[in-house]
Design a protein around this motif. Structure first.
Motif, PDB file in Angstrom:
ATOM      1  N   GLY A  13       0.784  -1.218   0.000  1.00 35.72           N
ATOM      2  CA  GLY A  13       0.000   0.000   0.000  1.00 35.72           C
ATOM      3  C   GLY A  13       0.815   1.266   0.000  1.00 35.72           C
ATOM      4  O   GLY A  13       0.341   2.319   0.444  1.00 35.72           O
ATOM      5  N   LEU A  14       2.058   1.213  -0.500  1.00 34.72           N
ATOM      6  CA  LEU A  14       2.929   2.384  -0.507  1.00 34.72           C
ATOM      7  C   LEU A  14       3.124   2.889  -1.931  1.00 34.72           C
ATOM      8  O   LEU A  14       2.914   2.168  -2.903  1.00 34.72           O
ATOM      9  N   ILE A  15       3.558   4.130  -2.053  1.00 32.02           N
ATOM     10  CA  ILE A  15       3.812   4.729  -3.354  1.00 32.02           C
ATOM     11  C   ILE A  15       4.889   3.935  -4.090  1.00 32.02           C
ATOM     12  O   ILE A  15       5.830   3.414  -3.478  1.00 32.02           O
ATOM     13  N   ALA A  16       4.746   3.818  -5.402  1.00 33.44           N
ATOM     14  CA  ALA A  16       5.760   3.126  -6.199  1.00 33.44           C
ATOM     15  C   ALA A  16       7.043   3.932  -6.223  1.00 33.44           C
ATOM     16  O   ALA A  16       7.021   5.166  -6.234  1.00 33.44           O
ATOM     17  N   PRO A  17       8.204   3.286  -6.216  1.00 29.10           N
ATOM     18  CA  PRO A  17       9.469   4.013  -6.316  1.00 29.10           C
ATOM     19  C   PRO A  17       9.631   4.647  -7.690  1.00 29.10           C
ATOM     20  O   PRO A  17       8.892   4.325  -8.631  1.00 29.10           O
ATOM     21  N   ILE A 280      12.672  12.986  -5.496  1.00 31.39           N
ATOM     22  CA  ILE A 280      12.860  11.678  -6.120  1.00 31.39           C
ATOM     23  C   ILE A 280      13.404  10.677  -5.100  1.00 31.39           C
ATOM     24  O   ILE A 280      12.923   9.539  -4.988  1.00 31.39           O
ATOM     25  N   ILE A 281      14.397  11.104  -4.340  1.00 26.50           N
ATOM     26  CA  ILE A 281      14.969  10.212  -3.326  1.00 26.50           C
ATOM     27  C   ILE A 281      13.920   9.835  -2.292  1.00 26.50           C
ATOM     28  O   ILE A 281      13.760   8.661  -1.937  1.00 26.50           O
ATOM     29  N   ARG A 282      13.157  10.841  -1.798  1.00 29.59           N
ATOM     30  CA  ARG A 282      12.168  10.546  -0.769  1.00 29.59           C
ATOM     31  C   ARG A 282      11.023   9.688  -1.304  1.00 29.59           C
ATOM     32  O   ARG A 282      10.425   8.906  -0.572  1.00 29.59           O
ATOM     33  N   LYS A 283      10.708   9.808  -2.584  1.00 27.14           N
ATOM     34  CA  LYS A 283       9.725   8.899  -3.185  1.00 27.14           C
ATOM     35  C   LYS A 283      10.217   7.463  -3.077  1.00 27.14           C
ATOM     36  O   LYS A 283       9.448   6.547  -2.755  1.00 27.14           O
ATOM     37  N   ASN A 284      11.509   7.261  -3.316  1.00 32.14           N
ATOM     38  CA  ASN A 284      12.067   5.918  -3.191  1.00 32.14           C
ATOM     39  C   ASN A 284      11.999   5.400  -1.755  1.00 32.14           C
ATOM     40  O   ASN A 284      11.920   4.191  -1.521  1.00 32.14           O
ATOM     41  N   TYR A 285      12.019   6.304  -0.802  1.00 32.01           N
ATOM     42  CA  TYR A 285      11.904   5.915   0.607  1.00 32.01           C
ATOM     43  C   TYR A 285      10.449   5.785   1.055  1.00 32.01           C
ATOM     44  O   TYR A 285      10.186   5.522   2.225  1.00 32.01           O
ATOM     45  N   GLY A 286       9.496   5.981   0.138  1.00 30.99           N
ATOM     46  CA  GLY A 286       8.099   5.740   0.448  1.00 30.99           C
ATOM     47  C   GLY A 286       7.273   6.969   0.735  1.00 30.99           C
ATOM     48  O   GLY A 286       6.122   6.856   1.162  1.00 30.99           O
ATOM     49  N   CYS A 287       7.821   8.162   0.484  1.00 33.16           N
ATOM     50  CA  CYS A 287       7.104   9.396   0.794  1.00 33.16           C
ATOM     51  C   CYS A 287       6.193   9.813  -0.356  1.00 33.16           C
ATOM     52  O   CYS A 287       6.562   9.712  -1.531  1.00 33.16           O
ATOM     53  N   THR A 288       5.013  10.306   0.013  1.00 36.26           N
ATOM     54  CA  THR A 288       4.036  10.772  -0.972  1.00 36.26           C
ATOM     55  C   THR A 288       3.992  12.287  -1.068  1.00 36.26           C
ATOM     56  O   THR A 288       3.547  12.847  -2.066  1.00 36.26           O
ATOM     57  N   HIS A 289       4.452  12.957  -0.004  1.00 34.52           N
ATOM     58  CA  HIS A 289       4.408  14.419   0.073  1.00 34.52           C
ATOM     59  C   HIS A 289       5.791  14.935   0.485  1.00 34.52           C
ATOM     60  O   HIS A 289       6.544  14.232   1.158  1.00 34.52           O
ATOM     61  N   PHE A 290       6.063  16.165   0.109  1.00 33.85           N
ATOM     62  CA  PHE A 290       7.359  16.756   0.436  1.00 33.85           C
ATOM     63  C   PHE A 290       7.153  18.206   0.851  1.00 33.85           C
ATOM     64  O   PHE A 290       6.485  18.972   0.153  1.00 33.85           O
ATOM     65  N   ILE A 291       7.719  18.569   1.996  1.00 37.74           N
ATOM     66  CA  ILE A 291       7.630  19.951   2.471  1.00 37.74           C
ATOM     67  C   ILE A 291       8.697  20.783   1.764  1.00 37.74           C
ATOM     68  O   ILE A 291       9.885  20.460   1.831  1.00 37.74           O
ATOM     69  N   ILE A 292       8.245  21.823   1.085  1.00 39.76           N
ATOM     70  CA  ILE A 292       9.172  22.706   0.374  1.00 39.76           C
ATOM     71  C   ILE A 292       9.235  24.039   1.104  1.00 39.76           C
ATOM     72  O   ILE A 292       8.260  24.782   1.158  1.00 39.76           O
ATOM     73  N   MET A 327       3.598  12.671  -6.691  1.00 41.18           N
ATOM     74  CA  MET A 327       3.725  13.191  -5.335  1.00 41.18           C
ATOM     75  C   MET A 327       2.986  14.524  -5.223  1.00 41.18           C
ATOM     76  O   MET A 327       2.515  15.075  -6.232  1.00 41.18           O
ATOM     77  N   GLU A 328       2.898  15.031  -3.997  1.00 43.71           N
ATOM     78  CA  GLU A 328       2.333  16.346  -3.750  1.00 43.71           C
ATOM     79  C   GLU A 328       3.289  17.134  -2.873  1.00 43.71           C
ATOM     80  O   GLU A 328       4.057  16.553  -2.092  1.00 43.71           O
ATOM     81  N   THR A 329       3.246  18.444  -3.007  1.00 43.46           N
ATOM     82  CA  THR A 329       4.072  19.293  -2.159  1.00 43.46           C
ATOM     83  C   THR A 329       3.220  19.888  -1.046  1.00 43.46           C
ATOM     84  O   THR A 329       2.011  20.066  -1.193  1.00 43.46           O
ATOM     85  N   VAL A 330       3.870  20.166   0.062  1.00 43.90           N
ATOM     86  CA  VAL A 330       3.238  20.855   1.187  1.00 43.90           C
ATOM     87  C   VAL A 330       4.052  22.116   1.432  1.00 43.90           C
ATOM     88  O   VAL A 330       5.188  22.026   1.905  1.00 43.90           O
ATOM     89  N   PRO A 331       3.525  23.271   1.090  1.00 42.73           N
ATOM     90  CA  PRO A 331       4.299  24.505   1.287  1.00 42.73           C
ATOM     91  C   PRO A 331       4.670  24.697   2.752  1.00 42.73           C
ATOM     92  O   PRO A 331       3.902  24.353   3.662  1.00 42.73           O
ATOM     93  N   SER A 332       5.842  25.220   2.963  1.00 44.21           N
ATOM     94  CA  SER A 332       6.323  25.464   4.313  1.00 44.21           C
ATOM     95  C   SER A 332       5.632  26.699   4.892  1.00 44.21           C
ATOM     96  O   SER A 332       5.662  27.774   4.300  1.00 44.21           O
ATOM     97  N   LEU A 333       4.991  26.546   6.055  1.00 44.21           N
ATOM     98  CA  LEU A 333       4.332  27.681   6.700  1.00 44.21           C
ATOM     99  C   LEU A 333       5.370  28.672   7.215  1.00 44.21           C
ATOM    100  O   LEU A 333       6.421  28.274   7.726  1.00 44.21           O
ATOM    101  N   ASN A 334       5.065  29.951   7.096  1.00 46.88           N
ATOM    102  CA  ASN A 334       5.932  30.997   7.630  1.00 46.88           C
ATOM    103  C   ASN A 334       5.506  31.254   9.076  1.00 46.88           C
ATOM    104  O   ASN A 334       4.647  32.083   9.345  1.00 46.88           O
TER     105      ASN A 334
END
Length: 390
Positions: A13-17, A280-292, A327-334
């Motif tokens: 049930g995890l994101i594909a690499p 890309i690296i975090r997708k390989n580790y199973g992450c679906t979202h990334f905080i930018i 994947m999806e991004t999660v904007p970093s809150l100020n």
């Protein structure tokens, strides 16, 4: 024998690499002697090379099965894509000063007394480093840390070809493989990656825990705090010390929705390209979202003080490529700390006329050195204790 593992929504049930398969290039120990037999040269890896070899071995750079050939290198430099069209933020190459290395030869890659891998050379070239710098970092200025690195640290020749993995580098910070991290993640839930290269303070913690409340993150999602512990900027705190701060903090907060792991990656401070590489690296580790974050992986000129990238350039670039990665991004809150309400967004504080308290990095370091009491709204006590003891 090297292997690949199909890993996707149908698997746990995890994101594909990236590229559809999670690569593992490590040979069984009983095959090491045969792999090393008859190698033509022994090449000692730099700290940066060793990080790349490790990520290739464990699948952090999936679907790569070795260092990029010249064709892929040129394509990634020009268009952040391999020659087959696969997104890749930065080229992955082995460099050397050796003029006697030839295509078809086999190399034993060593690092601080360890035998890391055996590489078969399938491509060898002398790169145009100015073109690489401009394509990857947007500048040819030696005042950019990665431009300086490729100009003064990397060797004259680049090599490409598959590797067979042997030993993983011995590190103070144990780095779980993508497969090991994936085994700790909840099936069918979103996984938000938080990248950092510095100790985590209160504002960071508020940032990545509040990301779990984002509208595009599932209710039972988790955050993977995944700091880079390889070579970085000269004035950054060492990976060994940062590792201790992370371990102490993980024990202190004991939050079941936080996973902790460490990434043997060498920072390039490449702004937009680095953001893509991290995703890309975090997708390989199973992450679906990334905080930018604002200014993610950015750097300043030590001469002019100017930023090499715009404050939202990495965010925009990552967002534009996220859908292709699945994947999806999660904007970093100020976030800012206020006397009345604690941590709130800067917009909320301004609208309410709240009193914002600030402590600069320079002030923090001065207080550390002088033994002054550091406010707990700024830093965790456990982190401060580790930094003072270092």
């Amino acid at each position: 024998m090297t292997s690949t593992l199909a890993a996707g929504p149908a698997s746990h049930g995890l994101i594909a690499p990236h590229g559809g398969v999670l690569v593992d290039l490590r040979l069984p120990i009983e095959q090491w002697a045969a792999a090393k037999a008859g190698v033509h040269h022994v090449i000692e890896c730099s700290d940066r090379n060793a990080c790349d070899v490790e990520l290739l071995m464990v699948g952090g750079f999936s679907p790569l099965r070795g260092f990029m050939h010249q064709e892929d290198y040129l394509s990634v430099v020009a268009s952040q894509r391999t020659s087959s069209g696969l997104l890749f933020g930065l080229p992955i190459v082995l460099d050397t000063q050796r003029e006697d290395v030839r295509v078809g030869q086999r190399l034993l890659l060593t690092y601080k007394g360890q035998d890391l891998a055996v590489m078969t050379v399938e491509s060898r070239w002398e790169p145009d480093k100015a073109r690489e710098a401009l394509g990857c970092y947007g500048t040819t200025s030696l005042d950019h840390p990665a431009v300086k690195m490729i100009a003064t640290e990397r060797g004259r020749f680049y090599l490409g070809g598959p590797i067979e993995g042997l030993e993983l580098p011995n590190r103070v910070f144990p780095c779980k493989s993508p497969a090991e991290v994936r085994a700790t993640l909840p099936a069918g839930q979103d996984v938000v990656a938080f990248q950092c290269r510095n100790p985590i303070h209160r504002a960071h913690y508020e940032l990545f825990t509040r990301a779990l409340d984002a509208s595009n993150v599932s209710d039972q999602g988790v955050v993977l705090v995944h700091p880079t512990c390889g070579p970085t900027q000269d004035d950054d705190i060492s990976g060994e010390v940062r590792f201790q701060t992370y371990e102490r903090l993980a024990a202190e907060v004991n939050n079941p929705r936080i996973r902790w792991a460490y990434l043997p990656y060498s920072m390039h401070m490449a702004g937009p390209r680095e953001a893509l590489q991290h995703m890309i690296i975090r997708k390989n580790y199973g992450c679906t979202h990334f905080i930018i974050g604002r200014d993610m992986a950015g750097c300043k000129s030590s001469i002019s003080g100017d930023d090499f990238y715009g404050p939202y350039q990495a965010q925009d670039f990552a967002r534009d490529n996220a859908s292709e990665l699945g994947m999806e991004t999660v904007p970093s809150l100020n976030l800012v700390y206020t006397e009345e309400e604690g941590y709130v967004t800067a917009e909320h504080a301004e609208a309410r006329g709240l009193h914002v308290r600030k402590l600069s990095g320079t002030q923090f370091r001065q207080m550390l050195r002088s033994g002054e009491e550091i406010p707990e709204w700024f830093a965790f006590r456990s982190v401060v204790e580790v930094l003072r003891a270092a």
